[in-house]
Design an enzyme around this catalytic site. Sequence first.
Site, PDB file in Angstrom:
ATOM      1  N   GLU A   2       0.835  -1.202   0.000  1.00 11.67           N
ATOM      2  CA  GLU A   2       0.000   0.000   0.000  1.00 11.67           C
ATOM      3  C   GLU A   2       0.870   1.251   0.000  1.00 11.67           C
ATOM      4  OE1 GLU A   2      -3.719  -1.818   2.529  1.00 11.67           O
ATOM      5  OE2 GLU A   2      -1.874  -1.234   3.500  1.00 11.67           O
ATOM      6  N   TYR A   3       1.965   1.168   0.748  1.00 12.71           N
ATOM      7  CA  TYR A   3       2.887   2.295   0.804  1.00 12.71           C
ATOM      8  C   TYR A   3       3.486   2.551  -0.581  1.00 12.71           C
ATOM      9  CZ  TYR A   3       7.026   5.013   1.990  1.00 12.71           C
ATOM     10  OH  TYR A   3       8.000   5.969   2.019  1.00 12.71           O
ATOM     11  N   LEU A  18      19.524 -12.111   2.173  1.00 18.33           N
ATOM     12  CA  LEU A  18      19.428 -13.450   1.589  1.00 18.33           C
ATOM     13  C   LEU A  18      18.501 -13.442   0.395  1.00 18.33           C
ATOM     14  CD1 LEU A  18      18.940 -15.427   4.921  1.00 18.33           C
ATOM     15  CD2 LEU A  18      20.979 -15.466   3.486  1.00 18.33           C
ATOM     16  N   GLU A  50      18.096 -23.928   9.407  1.00 19.74           N
ATOM     17  CA  GLU A  50      17.689 -23.375  10.710  1.00 19.74           C
ATOM     18  C   GLU A  50      16.539 -22.397  10.505  1.00 19.74           C
ATOM     19  OE1 GLU A  50      21.689 -21.738  11.013  1.00 19.74           O
ATOM     20  OE2 GLU A  50      20.809 -19.756  11.379  1.00 19.74           O
ATOM     21  N   LYS A 106      14.332 -19.048  10.320  1.00 17.15           N
ATOM     22  CA  LYS A 106      14.639 -17.648  10.023  1.00 17.15           C
ATOM     23  C   LYS A 106      13.851 -16.788  11.014  1.00 17.15           C
ATOM     24  CE  LYS A 106      14.905 -14.403   6.153  1.00 17.15           C
ATOM     25  NZ  LYS A 106      14.232 -13.251   6.734  1.00 17.15           N
ATOM     26  N   ARG A 154      22.185  -3.414  11.499  1.00 14.86           N
ATOM     27  CA  ARG A 154      22.552  -3.696  10.125  1.00 14.86           C
ATOM     28  C   ARG A 154      22.554  -2.417   9.283  1.00 14.86           C
ATOM     29  NH1 ARG A 154      19.923  -4.908   5.379  1.00 14.86           N
ATOM     30  NH2 ARG A 154      21.029  -6.370   4.039  1.00 14.86           N
ATOM     31  N   LYS A 179      11.005 -19.011   2.349  1.00 16.19           N
ATOM     32  CA  LYS A 179       9.987 -18.287   3.117  1.00 16.19           C
ATOM     33  C   LYS A 179       8.709 -19.112   3.268  1.00 16.19           C
ATOM     34  CE  LYS A 179      10.386 -14.181   3.883  1.00 16.19           C
ATOM     35  NZ  LYS A 179      10.871 -12.927   3.327  1.00 16.19           N
ATOM     36  N   CYS A 192     -18.277   8.550  21.578  1.00 14.50           N
ATOM     37  CA  CYS A 192     -17.732   7.354  22.216  1.00 14.50           C
ATOM     38  C   CYS A 192     -18.845   6.327  22.402  1.00 14.50           C
ATOM     39  CB  CYS A 192     -17.131   7.735  23.564  1.00 14.50           C
ATOM     40  SG  CYS A 192     -16.640   6.312  24.550  1.00 14.50           S
ATOM     41  N   CYS A 203     -19.393   5.818  26.496  1.00 13.72           N
ATOM     42  CA  CYS A 203     -19.986   6.814  27.406  1.00 13.72           C
ATOM     43  C   CYS A 203     -20.780   7.886  26.680  1.00 13.72           C
ATOM     44  CB  CYS A 203     -18.898   7.462  28.263  1.00 13.72           C
ATOM     45  SG  CYS A 203     -17.867   8.628  27.348  1.00 13.72           S
TER      46      CYS A 203
END
Length: 700
Positions: free
Chosen positions: A48-49, A96, A129, A131, A152, A329, A423, A426
């Site tokens: 979306e960005y 990666l 292993e 991720k 990083r 992934k 609200c 309340c």
Amino acid sequence: MSSPHAKTAVDDLSATQAEDELAFLAREIALHDRRYHQDDAPVISDAEYDALRQRNQAIEARFPDLVRDDSPSHRVGAAPAEAFSKVRHRLPMLSLDNAFNAEDVAEFVRRVRRFLKLADDEPVAVSAEPKIDGLSVSLRYENGRFVQGATRGDGETGEDVTANLRTLKDVPVRLTTDDPPPVLEVRGEVYMVRAEFATMNEARAERGEATFANPRNAAAGSLRQLDPKITASRPLRFFAYAWGEAEPAIEGRYSAFLDRLGAYGFHVNPAKKVVDNEEDLLRFYADIDARRAELPYDIDGVVYKLERIDWQRRLGFVGRAPRWALAHKFKAEQAQTKVREIRIQVGRTGALTPVAELEPITVGGVVVARATLHNQDYIEQLDIREGDLVRIQRAGDVIPQVLEVVDSDRKDRGKPFVFPDHCPICGSLAVRPEGEAIRRCTGGLICPAQRIERLRHFVARDAFDIEGIGKKQVPQLVEADLVHAPADLFTLADDEDRLARLGDLPGWGERKVAKFREAIAERRLVPLERLIYALGIRFVGDVNAAVLARHYRTVEAWRKAMIALADGDDGERAELDNVDGIGPAVIEAVAEFFREEHNRQALDDLLKQVEPAEAAARGGEGAKLAGKTVVFTGGLEAMSRAEAKARAEALGAKVAGSVSAKTDMVVVGADAGSKARKAAELGIEVLDEAAWLALAGEPA
Ligand code: IVH
């Protein structure tokens, strides 16, 4: 707010529409940049960005004359926190390549074989292993001592977060070995365990602080704190899985290197395995995927790395990614279901948060029955309506998200969702200040959703300071129906029936009730600034409360002026606008508070019980500390920081937070740290608490 012309194709926009939309996009993108880079709390997906940025670019390409000075295309993201110094990584921190299916994995192995010209029967041992979904850091050890830690960053340059990393239990300050290597940079992932993340978030919500969207954001936000004490208070952990510069060079097998890291005192992921064929790699992947929900931390895939480090060296890397490693992934866990209802939740700070109640559905082994809709803009941008079929995602995130409406073409769709301006708990007005995403209930003092938090604020030490009533007692009083609003604390002290019920509550009893009555009696006469502060009006902290008190002097004058302001009296607004230190956000917040009838009532009820003392005017020319700048540091015994500040201001001083050449005086309490040292260095007058009390004396 969604873009006014988002549905119009760029080619069809008029110049005025384009101008409008560029202004909108500049604001919107800047907001998301801040949410992402500075708050670590994005509210929209990356896709979306990207769409917002692409649209901005397309409009600018068609209307080059309309490109704004503050155009998002002039900036890439928000500047990183400036306060950390930069660290140039001696060896770049790589990322990666991703694999999404079995074929990608097969191609990875084939490529390795081709590159190394391996014989067909030569086995390729691979270490697999999980991720970890956290953030990677590099820890530099020289002769076994931890000397520097960095994030990083962009892979070349990161931020120096040594002091923060030192606070992590999983980061050894010394390698546990008699024979440490001269240089070893250990790399790995900083992360949070889901359960600890949840506990931390609950505590934050209880204190009225913003919560983090997921453990990854929380870990990133916690590590990039300027004050290491804050980092230390967060449940951060570290898994080691790689190295940077090393002297002597790392040789042999990757799994043996991990064992060595374990011996040095690091945590290495126990769920790792060495295999030598593709089927076993895929089996490992499937096995970890199946156990994903049981692992105590979020993962987003598995990583495969060649066992032989000499082969790793020969393979090297392309661009940013090594040829000898691969991230496989997991599929984002998504599903489609129906929105039964959109409900508004009111948080303890009055924030109205929309939630989709869903037809329950299993996503990745977990039944999901609700999803967050974030805020008003999110609902509008995605045009989510009750009855819609939506695609939801349960990623690493704890709270599932709605990604899109799947059946928006349906003829019999419900009406667009109208975000309430009152609200739902309340009935008070709920307002959304310009430029903010969150709408808030203004019924702070009476809203049941906020009652406990507001009352806690009211009785707190720097507010009414009611002895014996604290964080624990407030919910007790509310749940026992003894107190709903501030005034009730005072009426309770005079009401034998209710006092008897109070005495029967767990942890209470006659003596404690008697003490409570004494505490209340002592607070019937209250400094005006404390009363104003105790009301918990947004943006009115102790400093602004004191400014208001000194300006209006009496509660009657203040109350009258604030009601006039709320009722739209421009004269009052102008007067307040002229008060030094009071800005538009404060004025708006006070006006909102007084526009709400419930709040006026709560204040009036309170004023039947207490008598606010007239405030001293701001110290004039003759005041003891007129024109001086004072800094407090360390803890004072005799008064709270808030009171000391108020005293100094009453004597005409300006109170600053840090010591500089402009400081005239530094008051040091117990455990004063660097500020006291700095004052001494600059030759600034330093007072201990006794000297301060002698100077400040008792309040007039
Ligand atoms: S190895 C040269 N191992 O994933 C290899 N990375 O998408 C360096 N990550 O930046 C990375 N768990 O932040 C490696 N077990 C693991 C990992 C892991 C998480 C992260 C790391 C890296 C990103 C790349």
